[in-house]
Design an enzyme around this catalytic site. Sequence first.
Site, PDB file in Angstrom:
ATOM      1  N   ASP A 116       0.863  -1.182   0.000  1.00 20.52           N
ATOM      2  CA  ASP A 116       0.000   0.000   0.000  1.00 20.52           C
ATOM      3  C   ASP A 116       0.902   1.236   0.000  1.00 20.52           C
ATOM      4  O   ASP A 116       2.122   1.148  -0.193  1.00 20.52           O
ATOM      5  CB  ASP A 116      -0.928  -0.056   1.217  1.00 20.52           C
ATOM      6  CG  ASP A 116      -2.248   0.670   0.986  1.00 20.52           C
ATOM      7  OD1 ASP A 116      -2.221   1.791   0.436  1.00 20.52           O
ATOM      8  OD2 ASP A 116      -3.296   0.136   1.375  1.00 20.52           O
TER       9      ASP A 116
ATOM     10  N   ASP B 273      -5.981   3.198  -6.960  1.00 11.63           N
ATOM     11  CA  ASP B 273      -6.892   3.474  -5.843  1.00 11.63           C
ATOM     12  C   ASP B 273      -7.288   4.950  -5.890  1.00 11.63           C
ATOM     13  O   ASP B 273      -6.746   5.737  -6.674  1.00 11.63           O
ATOM     14  CB  ASP B 273      -6.156   3.143  -4.538  1.00 11.63           C
ATOM     15  CG  ASP B 273      -7.089   3.086  -3.331  1.00 11.63           C
ATOM     16  OD1 ASP B 273      -8.322   3.029  -3.518  1.00 11.63           O
ATOM     17  OD2 ASP B 273      -6.572   3.089  -2.198  1.00 11.63           O
TER      18      ASP B 273
ATOM     19  N   GLU C  48     -11.951   7.961  -7.843  1.00 11.62           N
ATOM     20  CA  GLU C  48     -13.334   8.381  -8.138  1.00 11.62           C
ATOM     21  C   GLU C  48     -13.417   9.730  -8.881  1.00 11.62           C
ATOM     22  O   GLU C  48     -14.448   9.919  -9.557  1.00 11.62           O
ATOM     23  CB  GLU C  48     -14.132   8.459  -6.833  1.00 11.62           C
ATOM     24  CG  GLU C  48     -14.384   7.113  -6.198  1.00 11.62           C
ATOM     25  CD  GLU C  48     -13.134   6.507  -5.551  1.00 11.62           C
ATOM     26  OE1 GLU C  48     -13.020   5.271  -5.524  1.00 11.62           O
ATOM     27  OE2 GLU C  48     -12.265   7.262  -5.107  1.00 11.62           O
TER      28      GLU C  48
ATOM     29  N   ARG D 248     -10.354   0.720  -8.109  1.00 10.08           N
ATOM     30  CA  ARG D 248     -11.448   0.902  -7.159  1.00 10.08           C
ATOM     31  C   ARG D 248     -12.688   1.459  -7.843  1.00 10.08           C
ATOM     32  O   ARG D 248     -13.795   1.004  -7.610  1.00 10.08           O
ATOM     33  CB  ARG D 248     -11.026   1.812  -5.999  1.00 10.08           C
ATOM     34  CG  ARG D 248     -12.052   1.801  -4.869  1.00 10.08           C
ATOM     35  CD  ARG D 248     -11.522   2.423  -3.599  1.00 10.08           C
ATOM     36  NE  ARG D 248     -11.440   3.868  -3.668  1.00 10.08           N
ATOM     37  CZ  ARG D 248     -11.046   4.640  -2.663  1.00 10.08           C
ATOM     38  NH1 ARG D 248     -10.653   4.082  -1.521  1.00 10.08           N
ATOM     39  NH2 ARG D 248     -11.002   5.948  -2.789  1.00 10.08           N
TER      40      ARG D 248
ATOM     41  N   ASP E  66     -13.096  -0.733   0.917  1.00  8.10           N
ATOM     42  CA  ASP E  66     -12.595  -0.737   2.292  1.00  8.10           C
ATOM     43  C   ASP E  66     -13.628  -1.318   3.253  1.00  8.10           C
ATOM     44  O   ASP E  66     -14.275  -0.593   4.016  1.00  8.10           O
ATOM     45  CB  ASP E  66     -12.204   0.679   2.706  1.00  8.10           C
ATOM     46  CG  ASP E  66     -11.038   1.201   1.886  1.00  8.10           C
ATOM     47  OD1 ASP E  66     -10.302   0.386   1.310  1.00  8.10           O
ATOM     48  OD2 ASP E  66     -10.857   2.429   1.815  1.00  8.10           O
TER      49      ASP E  66
ATOM     50  N   HIS F 238      -6.220  -8.432   2.623  1.00  8.44           N
ATOM     51  CA  HIS F 238      -5.729  -7.049   2.750  1.00  8.44           C
ATOM     52  C   HIS F 238      -6.139  -6.494   4.102  1.00  8.44           C
ATOM     53  O   HIS F 238      -7.272  -6.668   4.542  1.00  8.44           O
ATOM     54  CB  HIS F 238      -6.288  -6.193   1.613  1.00  8.44           C
ATOM     55  CG  HIS F 238      -5.829  -4.761   1.634  1.00  8.44           C
ATOM     56  ND1 HIS F 238      -4.549  -4.383   1.976  1.00  8.44           N
ATOM     57  CD2 HIS F 238      -6.486  -3.609   1.352  1.00  8.44           C
ATOM     58  CE1 HIS F 238      -4.443  -3.065   1.897  1.00  8.44           C
ATOM     59  NE2 HIS F 238      -5.608  -2.580   1.527  1.00  8.44           N
TER      60      HIS F 238
END
Length: 925
Positions: A416, A530, A533, A612, A628, A686
């Site tokens: 990450d 990630d 959006e 994502r 998440d 994860h």
Amino acid sequence: MVSYKRLTPEEVNFAGAALLDPDETTDTDLKEVNPELPLLPQSRRCSITVALLTLGGLIVVLFGIWLLGTIFWLHTPPSTKPHRPPPPASCSQIPEAWRFDCYPERGVVVTEEMCHARNCCFIQSSQTKTSGRNGVPWCFYTPDYPSYELVSITDTEMGKVGKLLRNKKTYYPKDIDALQVEVLYEEDNRLRVKITDPAEKRYEVPIDVPVVQKKASNPSYTVDFIKEPFGLIVKRTQTGTVLLNTSIAPLFYADQFLQMSTSLPSRFIYGLGEHRSNFLHDVQWNTLTMWARDVPPMELTNLYGVHPFYLSMESDGMAYGFFMLNSNAMDVALQPAPAITWRMIGGILDFYIFLGPDPSSVIAQYLDVVGKPAMPIFWALGYHLCRWGYKSSDKTWNVVKEMRNNGIPQDVQWNDIDYMDHALDFTYDTVNFSGLPELVKDLHRHDQHYVMILDPGISNSQLPGSYWPFDEGMKRGIFINDSNGDVLIGKVWPGLTAFPDFSNPDTHEWWYQNLKRFHEKVPFDGVWIDMNEPSNFFDGSLNGCPDNELENPPYTPGILGGTLKAKTVCASARQKISTHYNIHSLYGLMEAKATESALRKITDKRPFVISRSTFPSQGKYSGHWLGDNRSQWKDLATSIPGMLTFNILGIPLIGADICGFGGSTTEELCVRWTQLGAFYPFSRNHNSIDEQDQEPTAFSPAARTAMKEAILLRYSLFPHLYTLFHHAHISGRTVATPLLFQFPNDEKTYGIDKQFLWGKSLLVTPVLEEGRDYVVGYFPEGLWYDFHTGDSLVSSGEEISLQAPKDKINLHLREGSVIPTQRPNTTLWVSSSQPLHLIVSLSEDGLAKGDLFWDDGETLDTYEKDQYAYIYFTNTMTSEVLHNHEEATYITVETVSFYGVKTEPENITVNSQEAAFTYHNNQVI
């Protein structure tokens, strides 16, 4: 004006419909609408002659007054003044289930005065409508609410084109009074309808869809039109089932508000991602908002992706699909009529109907339009480990070594954002992660692979000349700009950031250059994109957003935060192809396209990308994970409907964070989650920062062994899983399959989302509740076999209780299937070189069939280049190489198990040679 007929699908089907005959209608010969029986109850006629005469005379007088009024109205310009309140009697006769919301704004307690200002019916319901949750609307459309009129219709080479006119303004600004409706008979099982503004070009979604030049020769649907108010009705020719009926509520088409309603043939509706819900959506006043948003999965909330597609079952087991090709913010409202309403704040009405007729065919037809998923690189189907918070390359490396020392399979190690230097993309921390390049080389020496995270936000706060990604991005002008033309500045993990504009082809080249430069330092194998959006810690930008119609449209869907800019960039921001207002929800798709293209060039192998945020056609470029989640039993259970939904949306490479991301897991939860996660198409454990370790080696020996066995089971099934992905790639099939797809005539399967199939044959029944050593599963009618033992189970279509000790996940094989497996090992590279073991589950007639797709696992486009082997297994004892290739020479069958052999044979020969065998009392050879 002709009043609305609020018809149930059955009534539209059998009543004399007021329709235009599409074969006889021309632009100069429009038929008048014939009266129909209304949905609303009518008063009984009086049987007394005098009363009838009196009433008849009164009707004649009233008709004359109405006729004069109509003539006067036709010569009067459209009025924007409020009408008088509608008659209470006509409003009260509209059944609650068929009341279409005239005041859909969230967080508003509608008063009678507010409702009548919109010329709508008002009846206060006992079910209060509050922000975020709908009930029976208090304010709803009258039977005669103004809409468009179809004034002409003509034949075209592809179908029909018509002209619509509106002669009364709506309560939203900038009505578009003249529209064009284009009906395209694209395929026998696919219809497309576009409603556009013929006077001014409007934004349309920039994804590739088929351009068809020839009209369908034998369509499985009929299309009928209602003249006034305009309605479009689509029926299945074979059964007469109404699949679309837009006459049930008024059509709106303003600059920033488009609304269309249609009846549904049943309450069984699926898709409409991305939301946390059951696989089967609830039609009891359920509004689903679509606008990509960074938020941990929760109910009644717009989540990371946008997928305006649904699959619906009909009453006879047939299925159809509907796809609204629109990327603007929208609400999709379901109600118990059953019916669905689409409300969008931009773009056009551009939709497809897919006639199936079975669920699998519907999905294949949908993917013919948006694109079938990519064939993944082989190691993508292995076991992945990741966490936010390893905090050093040494800790990361130790986790890998512990997995090896315990003989637990692992193909991929991830990091990450803590691997980065101060969260800067395309850097790594040379102090805490100094050993990262050597770690990646070690993974490669052990036939393992490495995936890193990237966020789109690029820091603008570094010293000039010290951070190439930003400096070069500024030179090339590839960042999103604000409404003034300046680079928009937001805030993400590295602090103040600029956002790449992936709608700009120049950005794709800049992105490739950045990835290539970093790959020379750390030879990563895949990329995890990630926060796309895109996520922003500000609402809009550092400097806020302007107060204009893009930021504050006349209607705002039920977006978390209440505004379009909430935790993302300004809607008025400028991008290469349009404003962010139009293409916000495409950001993740566009970044995935850029990343997939870059990896193709860098590695010359099949790209591995997990994103994502997603949008239709995403499966061509990336997989997805469900975001998440938390280490809770509820999250374990809801991962299955999420996985099934994304399979029908064309993104089969899907999974949830095994053992949960947020919060600390328990040993029992992690064991059960690892067992289920072994059957996610994408299987990754994860964990979040500062939570307890949750890799399999972190638990007791018994738990560790149970997890190891689950992962080894996955690896043994790799040949079958790989073949399923091949069929997804070439035919648009699902990998994780809802039971209803294989049993569409069994309504009991329609709501099942605690079990699923791999492909057509392998039934997975996981434990989803704490403290259970058994699980209840539904078995559709037929013969099933325990995958592990071969014990048979005959079901009449019933629920059955199964023993489920902590070291077991229940698997069953459907009769008539052949499943190829392999002896598992610690990586798929080693496993895939092992001989095959076939498991044959015989039908009552003693038959079975299956197949195997095989290639080198990583070369680009092997199917398209004929660089593969395909083997078909049939009639219990025969394998046929349908497509030969060098890869086939590496395939050998070592052993075969037959389930359901009713009598012990005297001997068995393989290729004319007698073979040793064992016959067991449970009819297994």
